[in-house]
Design an enzyme around this catalytic site. Structure first.
Site, short mmCIF file in Angstrom:
data_model
loop_
_atom_site.label_atom_id
_atom_site.label_comp_id
_atom_site.label_asym_id
_atom_site.label_seq_id
_atom_site.Cartn_x
_atom_site.Cartn_y
_atom_site.Cartn_z
N SER A 69 -10.69 -23.30 18.47
CA SER A 69 -11.15 -24.99 19.59
C SER A 69 -11.05 -25.85 17.83
O SER A 69 -10.31 -26.58 17.36
CB SER A 69 -12.18 -25.06 19.65
OG SER A 69 -12.79 -25.57 20.56
N ASP B 164 -8.06 -19.25 30.06
CA ASP B 164 -8.79 -20.65 28.85
C ASP B 164 -8.91 -21.77 30.20
O ASP B 164 -8.13 -23.02 30.10
CB ASP B 164 -7.97 -21.38 28.28
CG ASP B 164 -9.20 -22.02 26.57
OD1 ASP B 164 -9.97 -22.48 27.32
OD2 ASP B 164 -9.33 -21.14 25.35
N HIS C 261 -11.63 -18.48 27.11
CA HIS C 261 -11.85 -19.50 25.92
C HIS C 261 -12.93 -19.06 24.51
O HIS C 261 -12.96 -19.06 23.22
CB HIS C 261 -12.51 -20.94 25.74
CG HIS C 261 -12.32 -21.95 24.77
ND1 HIS C 261 -10.94 -22.35 24.36
CD2 HIS C 261 -13.29 -22.43 23.76
CE1 HIS C 261 -11.53 -23.60 23.45
NE2 HIS C 261 -12.54 -23.51 23.03
N1 LIG Z 1 -21.61 -26.17 25.00
C1 LIG Z 1 -20.52 -26.39 25.76
C2 LIG Z 1 -19.46 -24.46 25.40
C3 LIG Z 1 -19.06 -25.20 24.07
C4 LIG Z 1 -18.01 -23.98 23.44
O1 LIG Z 1 -17.25 -23.15 24.56
N2 LIG Z 1 -17.20 -23.78 21.93
C5 LIG Z 1 -17.24 -22.33 21.76
C6 LIG Z 1 -16.03 -23.45 20.65
S1 LIG Z 1 -15.80 -25.20 21.41
C7 LIG Z 1 -18.10 -21.89 20.69
O2 LIG Z 1 -17.03 -21.28 19.98
N3 LIG Z 1 -19.16 -21.27 21.56
C8 LIG Z 1 -19.81 -20.56 20.30
C9 LIG Z 1 -19.84 -19.06 21.12
O3 LIG Z 1 -19.32 -19.17 22.04
O4 LIG Z 1 -20.54 -18.91 20.59
C10 LIG Z 1 -20.48 -25.85 27.04
O5 LIG Z 1 -21.76 -25.46 27.72
O6 LIG Z 1 -19.45 -25.26 28.16
#
Ligand SMILES: N[C@@H](CCC(=O)N[C@@H](CS)C(=O)NCC(=O)O)C(=O)O
Length: 299
Positions: free
Chosen positions: A158, A238, A277
């Site tokens: 990402s 995604d 994702h």
């Molecule tokens: N915080 C965001 C999501 C952010 C998100 O999906 N981040 C990805 C990278 S873009 C991630 O790796 N999050 C941490 C995880 O899944 O451990 C939401 O609430 O929609």
């Protein structure tokens, strides 16, 4: 005096995951990072290891991928070290630093900021390309006996996919290959990228273009810089892709338009059916990405 303090050493896939901390001169803050060393680092310490850098996405620390990305599995099989840096400096109390999850803390976007307040600390491009190599495997590096700085590749997810692609395209001399999972591939044209670039680089879109993977691939083709070693995966379910945040298809068009070689030896963009994702997606293809890099790192 070592450059890093080791806060934990955790057995993982036959090797050790080291949780390291240091005071960064680049960000002028304490920074945490994780370093995975496969078993041979301990059984055959005189043989230097190639290294894969993994850059994480929005909201992540060095721990997300170390705990659930399963890169250590492939790294053990192929005898590679893996470096997991953090995604930004933290705790500076800069304006807007902690107001949203897609800017500031946990969202450094792997650029050197030029805006007020941020320019002195949010310098993640220099941190990843210069400071960490010096302190880990450079002449005075804590792991200079173990890590071969001439055999380094880079990957990410990402925002970290954007980081991996742009750092590779901007500094091809540093890395043998690049791969990305669901990267923010054309940040100039998506809300996440526009917000971050405005906040870190200011209003001048000429500066934004220097950090846009699609733009840089186009220029790579025009400059005939030779073979790109690039693998990109994105899931067809995604939700951030369907919201227009990733725009991997624009990167793919730039690759095709530039006449860059496609296929296993050149650039490959893959759409993985039904994957989202999350780290379920990441973990499912982690071994394939490590194997892809291992091919170039063993040359
Ligand atoms: N915080 C965001 C999501 C952010 C998100 O999906 N981040 C990805 C990278 S873009 C991630 O790796 N999050 C941490 C995880 O899944 O451990 C939401 O609430 O929609």
């Amino acid at each position: 005096m070592p450059n890093f303090e080791t806060r934990a050493s955790i057995a993982s896939f036959g090797g050790k995951l080291l949780k390291l901390t240091h005071h960064s001169k680049t960000t002028q803050t304490p920074m945490n990072l994780n370093l995975f060393l496969p078993a041979s680092a301990f059984t055959h310490p005189s043989r230097k290891l190639p290294l894969l850098i993994y850059l994480s996405g929005l909201t992540c620390t060095a721990d997300n991928c170390s705990e659930k990305g399963f890169f250590q599995h492939g790294a053990s099989l192929h005898n590679l070290a893996i470096l997991y840096p953090d995604t930004s400096p933290r705790g500076l109390n800069l304006p807007n630093e902690s107001d949203s999850w897609d800017f500031g803390s946990g969202a450094g976007f792997y650029v050197d900021a030029e805006t007020d307040g941020y320019r002195d600390h949010y310098r993640m491009e220099s941190y990843i390309t210069t400071e960490l190599p010096e302190l880990l495997w450079g002449e005075g590096g804590d792991y200079r006996e173990l890590i071969d700085g001439g055999r380094v590749s880079i990957t990410g997810h990402s925002m970290g996919g954007h980081g991996a692609l742009t750092l590779y395209l901007r500094h091809p001399e540093l890395y043998r290959s690049v791969s990305a999972f669901a990267p923010i591939a054309n940040p100039l044209n998506c809300p996440w990228g526009q917000k971050a670039f405005k906040g870190y680089l200011g209003e001048d879109q000429g500066k934004w273009r220097e950090h846009d993977a699609t733009e840089l691939v186009r220029r790579w083709g025009e400059g005939k810089k030779g073979e790109l070693r690039m693998l990109v995966d994105v899931g067809t379910s995604d939700s951030f892709a369907s919201q227009g945040q990733l725009l991997v298809e624009n990167l793919e068009k730039a690759v095709v338009g530039s006449g860059l070689k496609a296929g296993k030896e050149g650039v490959e963009v893959r759409y993985q059916k039904d994957y989202d994702h999350s780290y379920y997606f990441m973990a499912s293809f982690a071994d394939e990405h490590v194997e892809y890099h291992a091919k170039f790192l063993k040359e």
